[in-house]
Design an enzyme around this catalytic site. Structure first.
Site, PDB file in Angstrom:
ATOM      1  N   SER A   1      48.635  10.537   9.355  1.00 52.68           N
ATOM      2  CA  SER A   1      47.524  10.589  10.302  1.00 52.68           C
ATOM      3  C   SER A   1      47.126   9.172  10.672  1.00 52.68           C
ATOM      4  O   SER A   1      47.307   8.229   9.893  1.00 52.68           O
ATOM      5  CB  SER A   1      46.325  11.308   9.684  1.00 52.68           C
ATOM      6  OG  SER A   1      45.566  10.434   8.869  1.00 52.68           O
ATOM      7  N   ASP A   2      46.603   8.986  11.870  1.00 54.83           N
ATOM      8  CA  ASP A   2      45.941   7.733  12.155  1.00 54.83           C
ATOM      9  C   ASP A   2      44.649   7.713  11.354  1.00 54.83           C
ATOM     10  O   ASP A   2      44.143   8.752  10.917  1.00 54.83           O
ATOM     11  CB  ASP A   2      45.671   7.576  13.657  1.00 54.83           C
ATOM     12  CG  ASP A   2      45.638   6.113  14.087  1.00 54.83           C
ATOM     13  OD1 ASP A   2      45.390   5.245  13.220  1.00 54.83           O
ATOM     14  OD2 ASP A   2      45.864   5.823  15.276  1.00 54.83           O
ATOM     15  N   TYR A   3      44.113   6.525  11.144  1.00 55.10           N
ATOM     16  CA  TYR A   3      42.955   6.383  10.266  1.00 55.10           C
ATOM     17  C   TYR A   3      41.770   7.222  10.760  1.00 55.10           C
ATOM     18  O   TYR A   3      41.303   7.042  11.884  1.00 55.10           O
ATOM     19  CB  TYR A   3      42.554   4.916  10.174  1.00 55.10           C
ATOM     20  CG  TYR A   3      43.363   4.074   9.206  1.00 55.10           C
ATOM     21  CD1 TYR A   3      44.657   4.446   8.825  1.00 55.10           C
ATOM     22  CD2 TYR A   3      42.843   2.909   8.661  1.00 55.10           C
ATOM     23  CE1 TYR A   3      45.378   3.668   7.939  1.00 55.10           C
ATOM     24  CE2 TYR A   3      43.559   2.126   7.775  1.00 55.10           C
ATOM     25  CZ  TYR A   3      44.836   2.511   7.408  1.00 55.10           C
ATOM     26  OH  TYR A   3      45.544   1.739   6.523  1.00 55.10           O
TER      27      TYR A   3
END
Length: 770
Positions: free
Chosen positions: A299-301
């Site tokens: 996932s992106d942050y």
């Protein structure tokens, strides 16, 4: 002997290094409890001080034993390089070894962790070599150079203990107002794909990883991130399925197909109402089923949280709470949540309640375990601090950084051949501007062992016989650091005082060198409501244009070096300044590269990887537009200031009339285009010869031209070479009226030249038959 065989027989399959990784994964998964599987889908980053390290950033065993007393383990640790105030090479190697040893010895099954790091243009860490930003690397049009850079970057990061780089960015940047343009290789999918492939190959090598000098590459951001609505980071990508496939998905598909990227990061944005982290069609149907992707998605942050609502930035509101966000992401196929335990903390609860099935976790955990085995982390997980210290920031890598910085500089204008400067005829130079004597690394940068400013480089090159004067001239913002949330505009009154001072300094000089543009605050990732980086204007910020006018009024030669993370609308400069170079961000060797080009020790050969528009009102301005898209404006020119692929040299090149080995081919056939290139000037230099293709009549509208090949050649004065471009079905195919990827029969216009401008291209026609 019999006893040793008996002992070996008791060794669990997953601990037997001689067995294939897939078999070891199957055995390990069969032994894992639900809680241990869920733990592999979690990461620790900002929580390191509370769980893994002390106030100085050193491993704290007591904290770790307390935080992980359940012995479930952990999937990843984010950015060990930023522990404490930041770790140098030796310190980080010691830290990662200690953390890895703890997890191997203190979870029930001895499962190691993966350490991930940011490596956008070099390892973003203390002492890491800082290369030019990706947008500047795009200007090199040199895949071999990009592969060398990320081979070096991989070695620096891996030797310190890292296993995964959250790089490369293969977004296609078609929105210059967007603050993350600097992180991309430009606006063209073919160029981005070739440089993305090179970056992955540099990072991953042969994907064996036994040399401890390579690591997992992560393609990002999947997908459509590079053309956000209104130019705002994370905004919807409002593109058709055909554009999505041909422009944005293309770069990812190519990097997977040709380079075998192991990991992918999903994007913050939505497409057609579905956020990427909840998009089953994107992550399962296209990526895994259609393309056969076997790696893992990160996932992106904080992006899974944003499926619901994240108050400090935004939300998609497709989930009512973090539990629903967790379920959506798992069902879409996101293997691990970065950067800290948040929504995926509810994995075990959701399985026990029947919202998720344990086999869904098995499916997502398996590929992450597979690559832990493949990287040797179960068998030989430690790194050598001495070797890390020897390699990180070494002289060889500094030389490579300088070479890349030189190649990235793109000359836009050289009126009356004022450049390069002749040191024998100069007595004094005034180096002026807010970017003349400051850090110019751009976003996601570390702290390299040294940095050379423009002023430093010119002083070093000028020597004792040329007096180098300096004045800041004005400011862009107050401070200007990438991490500084608040962006404070400069004070007009103070700026004008500085401009007046600069005028007095410049009066004493024979020539004026201006270093202006943007800074690390004015174009950057907008990650929160308090940390913006997207803009409504592409004009120079503050009083910079006033500074340029004051310098021009002195009647002396003025040479401008632009440093910026996005294209800037430099209309006044284009009309009134005789020499202009676009540099973007050149990395730690900025000053030396600038000086080499300024004094002619290096002949610039960069080409624009992105169009420079006349204003924000001219957007979109990308070159590969549809035939009806650039009809014209009332009272304004529809053309760009500087076109994609454009860049001048201190020498001149002639490209002969192209010719085809076969002028007529079937749809499944191929031919070859040949073109002679001659250096017709007086200096050695490089030229980037570019191939563009257009389908003249088609079942759906096609762009007026598309880059389909390029070659960078270095020629001495009078030297000629013949370049060959293979014209294959892959270059002629597109999604037809029925969304089938085909070559349609008919006439294809082939264009060869040194920029995307019609005036710089020579044409011929290829006939494709049924």
């Amino acid at each position: 002997m019999a006893k040793r065989k008996q002992g070996q027989a008791k060794l669990p399959i997953y601990k037997n290094a001689r067995l294939p990784s897939a078999r070891r994964v199957k055995d390990l998964l069969s032994r894992m409890r639900l809680e241990e599987k869920a733990a592999q889908m979690l990461c620790i980053w900002q929580q390191k001080p509370a769980t893994l390290v002390d106030a100085e950033g050193n491993f704290d065993e007591q904290k770790a034993k307390k935080a992980f007393r359940d012995r479930r383990g952990l999937g990843q640790v984010g950015r060990p390089s930023d522990a404490g105030k930041g770790k140098n090479a030796r310190e980080m190697a010691v830290l990662t070894n200690a953390i890895q040893k703890f997890f191997l010895e203190n979870n029930r099954l001895g499962i190691p962790v993966i350490f991930h790091e940011e490596c956008l243009h070099g390892h973003a860490a203390v002492d890491g070599t800082s290369f030019p930003q990706p947008i500047a690397l795009g200007a090199t049009f040199n895949p071999e150079l990009v592969e060398q850079i990320f081979t070096a970057t991989a070695a620096e990061a891996r030797l310190r203990g890292a296993h995964q780089a959250l790089t490369p960015v293969v977004d296609v940047a078609r929105e210059p107002r967007w603050g993350r343009v600097e992180e991309t290789y430009g606006e063209d999918p073919f160029l981005v794909s070739r440089l993305g492939i090179a970056a992955v190959r540099g990072f991953q090598g042969d994907r064996k990883f036994r040399d401890k000098r390579h690591l997992i590459a992560t393609l990002k951001h999947f997908v459509g991130h590079g053309q956000p609505e209104s130019g705002m980071n994370c905004a919807p990508a409002n593109v058709s399925l055909r554009v999505l496939r041909e422009t944005f998905l293309f770069t990812f598909c190519e990097a997977l197909r040709e380079a075998g990227a192991i990991s992918i990061m999903a994007s913050y944005n939505e497409i057609d109402g579905v956020p990427s982290h909840a998009n089953k069609w994107l992550l399962r149907d296209v990526l895994r089923k259609e393309w056969g992707f076997k790696g893992f998605i990160v996932s992106d942050y904080f992006a899974i949280w944003e499926l619901g609502y994240r108050p400090d930035t935004h939300g998609h509101f497709v989930a009512a709470d973090k539990k629903e966000s967790c379920a959506l992401a798992v069902k879409a196929g996101v293997n691990i949540e970065l950067p800290d335990p948040d929504c995926y903390r509810y994995l075990v609860e959701l399985v026990r309640k029947g919202v998720l099935k344990e086999r869904e976790l098995d499916e997502l955990v398996a590929p992450m375990l597979f690559w832990k085995f493949e990287m040797g982390l179960f068998d030989d997980p430690y790194v050598d601090p001495d070797e890390a210290e020897r390699v990180v920031g070494c002289g060889e890598h500094s030389k490579l950084a300088l070479s890349a910085a030189r190649e990235a500089i793109t000359m836009l204008k050289n009126e009356n051949s004022i450049a390069p400067l002749d040191r024998r005829k100069l007595k004094s130079i005034a180096v002026i501007g807010p970017n003349a004597h400051r850090t110019l690394l751009g976003g996601y940068s570390g702290r390299p062992k040294h940095e050379v400013t423009v002023l430093d480089g010119i002083r070093e090159k000028a020597g004792k016989n040329i007096k180098v004067l300096y004045s800041e001239g004005c400011k862009i913002t107050i401070g200007g650091n990438w991490n500084q949330d608040e962006v404070i505009p400069s004070d007009p009154e103070e700026d004008r005082k500085q401009i007046a001072e600069a005028v007095e300094v410049a009066k004493q000089a024979d020539v004026i060198v201006l270093a202006i543009g943007g800074n690390e605050q004015t174009s950057r990732e907008a990650w929160g409501l308090n940390h913006m980086g997207d803009r409504t204007s592409l004009d120079l910020i503050g009083r910079q244009e006033e500074l340029v006018k004051a310098m021009a009024a002195l009647g002396k030669p003025v040479i401008v070096f632009l440093f910026n993370g996005r294209p800037l609308s430099i209309n006044y400069l284009s009309q009134n300044v005789p020499v202009i170079y676009e540099c973007f961000y050149l990395g730690q060797e900025t000053g030396r590269a600038v000086a080499d080009v300024l004094f002619g020790d290096y002949n610039p050969g960069g080409k624009l990887p992105i169009t420079i528009p006349r204003s924000a009102g001219h957007l979109p301005a990308f070159y590969n537009y549809k035939p009806s898209a650039r009809r014209g404006y009332l009272w304004d020119d529809v053309s760009p200031l500087y076109a994609f692929g454009f860049g001048l040299s201190y020498t001149s090149f002639a490209i002969g009339d192209p010719r085809l080995t076969k002028k007529r081919i079937p749809r499944s056939g191929s031919t070859r285009l040949l073109a002679d290139v001659t250096n017709t000037g007086t200096r050695g230099g490089t030229e980037v010869v570019q191939l563009y293709i257009r389908d003249r009549v088609s079942s759906v509208t096609r762009p007026v031209k598309e880059l389909k090949g390029f070659r960078k050649v270095r020629l001495q004065p009078g030297e000629t070479t013949t370049l060959a471009f293979d014209i294959t079905p892959a270059l002629l195919s597109f999604y037809d009226i029925n969304m089938k990827y085909v070559v349609e029969p008919g006439e294809f216009e082939l264009m060869i030249g040194n920029s995307s401008r019609d005036a710089d291209l020579k044409n011929l026609v290829l006939q494709v038959t049924k």
